[in-house]
Design an enzyme around this catalytic site. Structure first.
Site, mmCIF file in Angstrom:
data_model
loop_
_atom_site.group_PDB
_atom_site.id
_atom_site.type_symbol
_atom_site.label_atom_id
_atom_site.label_comp_id
_atom_site.label_asym_id
_atom_site.label_seq_id
_atom_site.Cartn_x
_atom_site.Cartn_y
_atom_site.Cartn_z
ATOM 1 N N GLY A 1 0.831 -1.162 0.072
ATOM 2 C CA GLY A 1 0.052 -0.136 0.016
ATOM 3 C C GLY A 1 0.910 1.375 0.052
ATOM 4 N N LEU B 1 -4.077 -7.504 -1.780
ATOM 5 C CA LEU B 1 -3.988 -6.614 -3.059
ATOM 6 C C LEU B 1 -5.536 -5.994 -3.135
ATOM 7 C CD1 LEU B 1 -2.160 -9.129 -5.746
ATOM 8 C CD2 LEU B 1 -1.154 -6.959 -4.511
ATOM 9 N N SER B 2 -6.208 -5.768 -2.430
ATOM 10 C CA SER B 2 -7.464 -5.470 -2.204
ATOM 11 C C SER B 2 -7.405 -3.680 -2.862
ATOM 12 C CB SER B 2 -8.248 -5.601 -0.903
ATOM 13 O OG SER B 2 -7.712 -4.873 0.115
ATOM 14 N N ASN B 3 -6.387 -3.033 -2.311
ATOM 15 C CA ASN B 3 -6.305 -1.897 -2.452
ATOM 16 C C ASN B 3 -4.721 -1.247 -3.108
ATOM 17 O OD1 ASN B 3 -6.952 0.775 -2.768
ATOM 18 N ND2 ASN B 3 -7.194 1.416 -0.384
ATOM 19 N N LEU C 1 -5.830 -11.357 5.500
ATOM 20 C CA LEU C 1 -5.541 -11.605 7.021
ATOM 21 C C LEU C 1 -6.932 -11.900 7.831
ATOM 22 C CD1 LEU C 1 -3.027 -8.746 7.217
ATOM 23 C CD2 LEU C 1 -2.499 -10.948 8.148
ATOM 24 N N SER D 1 -4.213 7.225 13.485
ATOM 25 C CA SER D 1 -4.572 8.227 13.017
ATOM 26 C C SER D 1 -5.056 9.694 13.771
ATOM 27 C CB SER D 1 -5.901 8.260 12.032
ATOM 28 O OG SER D 1 -6.332 9.289 11.512
ATOM 29 N N THR E 1 -7.418 11.497 13.437
ATOM 30 C CA THR E 1 -8.650 11.361 13.702
ATOM 31 C C THR E 1 -9.150 11.106 15.016
ATOM 32 O OG1 THR E 1 -10.828 10.575 12.293
ATOM 33 C CG2 THR E 1 -8.926 8.829 12.984
ATOM 34 N N TYR F 1 -14.762 4.109 10.565
ATOM 35 C CA TYR F 1 -13.260 4.083 10.188
ATOM 36 C C TYR F 1 -12.468 4.931 11.473
ATOM 37 C CZ TYR F 1 -8.938 5.814 9.134
ATOM 38 O OH TYR F 1 -7.363 6.057 8.883
ATOM 39 N N LYS G 1 -9.770 3.137 14.629
ATOM 40 C CA LYS G 1 -8.713 3.547 14.852
ATOM 41 C C LYS G 1 -8.656 3.690 16.360
ATOM 42 C CE LYS G 1 -6.636 3.206 11.266
ATOM 43 N NZ LYS G 1 -5.762 2.030 11.036
ATOM 44 N N ASN H 1 -1.554 13.928 7.622
ATOM 45 C CA ASN H 1 -2.024 13.706 6.465
ATOM 46 C C ASN H 1 -0.777 13.508 5.612
ATOM 47 O OD1 ASN H 1 -4.360 15.368 7.797
ATOM 48 N ND2 ASN H 1 -5.169 15.215 5.710
ATOM 49 N N ASP I 1 -16.106 17.201 8.415
ATOM 50 C CA ASP I 1 -14.705 17.945 8.400
ATOM 51 C C ASP I 1 -14.500 18.473 9.770
ATOM 52 O OD1 ASP I 1 -13.266 16.875 6.033
ATOM 53 O OD2 ASP I 1 -13.931 18.417 5.141
HETATM 54 C C1 WQD Z 1 -8.277 17.298 3.578
HETATM 55 C C2 WQD Z 1 -8.614 18.533 3.358
HETATM 56 C C3 WQD Z 1 -10.976 18.478 3.049
HETATM 57 C C4 WQD Z 1 -11.060 16.822 -0.951
HETATM 58 C C5 WQD Z 1 -8.550 12.079 5.934
HETATM 59 C C6 WQD Z 1 -9.187 11.014 6.982
HETATM 60 C C7 WQD Z 1 -8.537 10.818 8.064
HETATM 61 C C8 WQD Z 1 -6.791 10.552 7.999
HETATM 62 C C9 WQD Z 1 -6.454 11.193 6.773
HETATM 63 C C10 WQD Z 1 -6.468 8.029 7.007
HETATM 64 C C11 WQD Z 1 -9.934 18.841 4.143
HETATM 65 C C12 WQD Z 1 -10.356 19.077 1.873
HETATM 66 C C13 WQD Z 1 -10.576 17.253 0.260
HETATM 67 C C14 WQD Z 1 -11.564 17.591 -1.893
HETATM 68 C C15 WQD Z 1 -11.209 19.379 -0.563
HETATM 69 N N1 WQD Z 1 -6.452 9.150 7.896
HETATM 70 N N2 WQD Z 1 -10.732 18.769 0.365
HETATM 71 N N3 WQD Z 1 -11.623 18.775 -1.550
HETATM 72 O O1 WQD Z 1 -10.037 14.716 5.877
HETATM 73 O O2 WQD Z 1 -7.951 15.418 6.835
HETATM 74 O O3 WQD Z 1 -8.416 13.104 6.895
HETATM 75 O O4 WQD Z 1 -7.241 11.387 5.482
HETATM 76 O O5 WQD Z 1 -6.491 7.239 6.181
HETATM 77 O O6 WQD Z 1 -8.620 10.139 9.087
HETATM 78 O O7 WQD Z 1 -10.463 11.356 7.380
HETATM 79 O O8 WQD Z 1 -8.083 14.433 4.669
HETATM 80 O O9 WQD Z 1 -7.486 14.603 2.114
HETATM 81 O O10 WQD Z 1 -9.753 13.880 2.581
HETATM 82 O O11 WQD Z 1 -8.894 16.297 3.257
HETATM 83 O O12 WQD Z 1 -11.501 20.491 -0.391
HETATM 84 O O13 WQD Z 1 -11.806 17.180 -3.156
HETATM 85 O O14 WQD Z 1 -9.134 18.747 2.020
HETATM 86 O O15 WQD Z 1 -12.374 19.375 3.118
HETATM 87 O O16 WQD Z 1 -10.064 20.279 4.522
HETATM 88 P P1 WQD Z 1 -8.664 14.431 5.956
HETATM 89 P P2 WQD Z 1 -8.682 14.765 2.989
#
Ligand code: WQD
Length: 338
Positions: free
Chosen positions: A10, A33-35, A59, A125, A127, A150, A154, A180, A299
């Site tokens: 990944g 290989l699912s993603n 798994l 995360s 999150t 999700y 976590k 991020n 968000d």
């Molecule tokens: C970032 C910013 C959107 C897309 C996510 C998961 C989190 C974590 C990381 C995961 C935000 C804005 C986005 C678009 C936009 N873990 N945006 N237009 O939401 O911080 O976190 O990824 O695997 O658990 O929720 O990341 O990249 O989706 O967004 O304006 O088309 O970009 O609103 O402010 P996020 P994101």
């Protein structure tokens, strides 16, 4: 020294495999290989000159997990990436998320607790903090009720590990709370491969830049931030990968102060959506087609890491700037669409 990397083909997993191999670790990858794609193995070999062992395995098959650990009794550490990560999909199909992200974690812990000594690095995360009350966010900030299945996986994943550690002193673990992760390896041999329409900002930007998507929707410009758009802590995936190696070494060298520890992985710098767009425009030399759209439900307004604990205790920090990370994401997007 043999290390198991689940989800090693990944996005973050593949970059971590490269860093582990560069440090001389022997890596075994499990991936279903699912993603991800089997071709990622070629990218890993191209960068590190070494082919990791690879087993295609789901798994969720408990007996397969048991047989794997019997066969590879010499595994010294596990970095567990394999999980589902789409927030929206988790709302649609919560049981898939609980099975993939928690059922599997339990199976792995059951095997690790049979060993005399075991180490586990868990992908958590930011999150878990929800909308934190104070910025930057320290590891002591309270965990807030999750917005999605999700997010729940976590939080509960951390609790499962913590509870298991309490009664298993031979198990040493670290949960890494990613902010991020973005970008690609500077060699442009591996990077992010989102399936379908990307939900995350940076792949959506690069796909729009390359002409695959017509325009980016900026989800809200009326937030209480300087330019009205949300703020996140975007961190280069190679910096994230290197943190895994450092965290693993801490456990292998028995330097950990407790057998369950938590660290933030971020840069410490918050960037708004518009700043990310401007960074893309700067490194690509082209304007991005975007419009302001409604807020996206769920968000948070802003989230960026306090990195002091990781800096001081892990001796790790993120080196790459937003521009460097965006440049690598853009180089990768252009390569895979060429
Ligand atoms: C970032 C910013 C959107 C897309 C996510 C998961 C989190 C974590 C990381 C995961 C935000 C804005 C986005 C678009 C936009 N873990 N945006 N237009 O939401 O911080 O976190 O990824 O695997 O658990 O929720 O990341 O990249 O989706 O967004 O304006 O088309 O970009 O609103 O402010 P996020 P994101």
């Amino acid at each position: 020294m043999k290390i198991l990397v689940t989800g090693g083909l990944g996005f973050i997993g593949s970059h971590t495999v490269v860093e582990l191999q560069n440090k001389g670790f022997e890596v075994v990858i499990i991936d279903n290989l699912s993603n991800s794609s089997i071709n990622v193995l070629d990218g890993i070999v191209a960068i590190s000159g070494k082919k990791p062992l690879f087993e295609k395995m789901d798994l969720r098959d408990k007996s397969a997990v048991q047989s794997f650990f019997k066969k590879h009794g010499d595994i010294e550490g596990v970095i567990h990436f394999a999980a589902s990560k789409a927030v929206g999909e988790s709302v649609e199909n919560p049981l898939l998320y609980y099975e993939n992200n928690l059922g599997v974690l339990v199976y792995i812990l059951q095997e690790l607790t049979k060993k005399d000594r075991a180490r586990l690095i868990f992908s958590s995360s930011c999150t878990v903090y929800g909308q934190a009350d104070e910025m930057p966010i320290t590891e002591n900030a309270p965990v807030k009720p999750a917005e999605s299945p999700y997010g729940n996986t976590k939080q509960i994943g951390e609790e499962i590990i913590k509870d298991t550690c309490k009664v298993n002193p031979s198990l040493a673990t670290i949960a890494l709370r990613y902010f991020n992760p973005i970008g690609a390896h500077p060699s442009v041999e591996i990077g992010e491969l989102p399936i379908g329409v990307p939900q995350n900002l940076v792949p959506f930007i690069t796909q729009t830049g390359v002409g695959l998507r017509e325009e980016l929707s900026v989800f809200g410009d009326d937030y209480p931030t300087e330019d009205g758009t949300c703020i996140r802590d975007y961190i280069h995936v190679v910096d994230v990968a290197k943190a895994h190696v450092v965290a693993l070494e801490r456990l292998l060298e028995n330097k950990n102060e407790a057998n369950y520890e938590v660290f933030n992985l971020g840069t410490g710098k918050g960037s708004s959506v518009l700043e990310v767009i401007h960074s893309f425009e700067k490194v690509s030399g082209q304007k991005l087609n975007y419009k302001i759209a409604n807020r996206r439900p769920g968000d948070v307004i802003q989230a960026y890491a306090d990195t002091q604990k990781a800096n001081e205790i892990l001796g790790w920090k993120a080196y790459s700037s937003l521009d460097e990370a965006m440049k690598s994401a853009w180089d990768w997007e252009q390569k895979i669409r060429a």
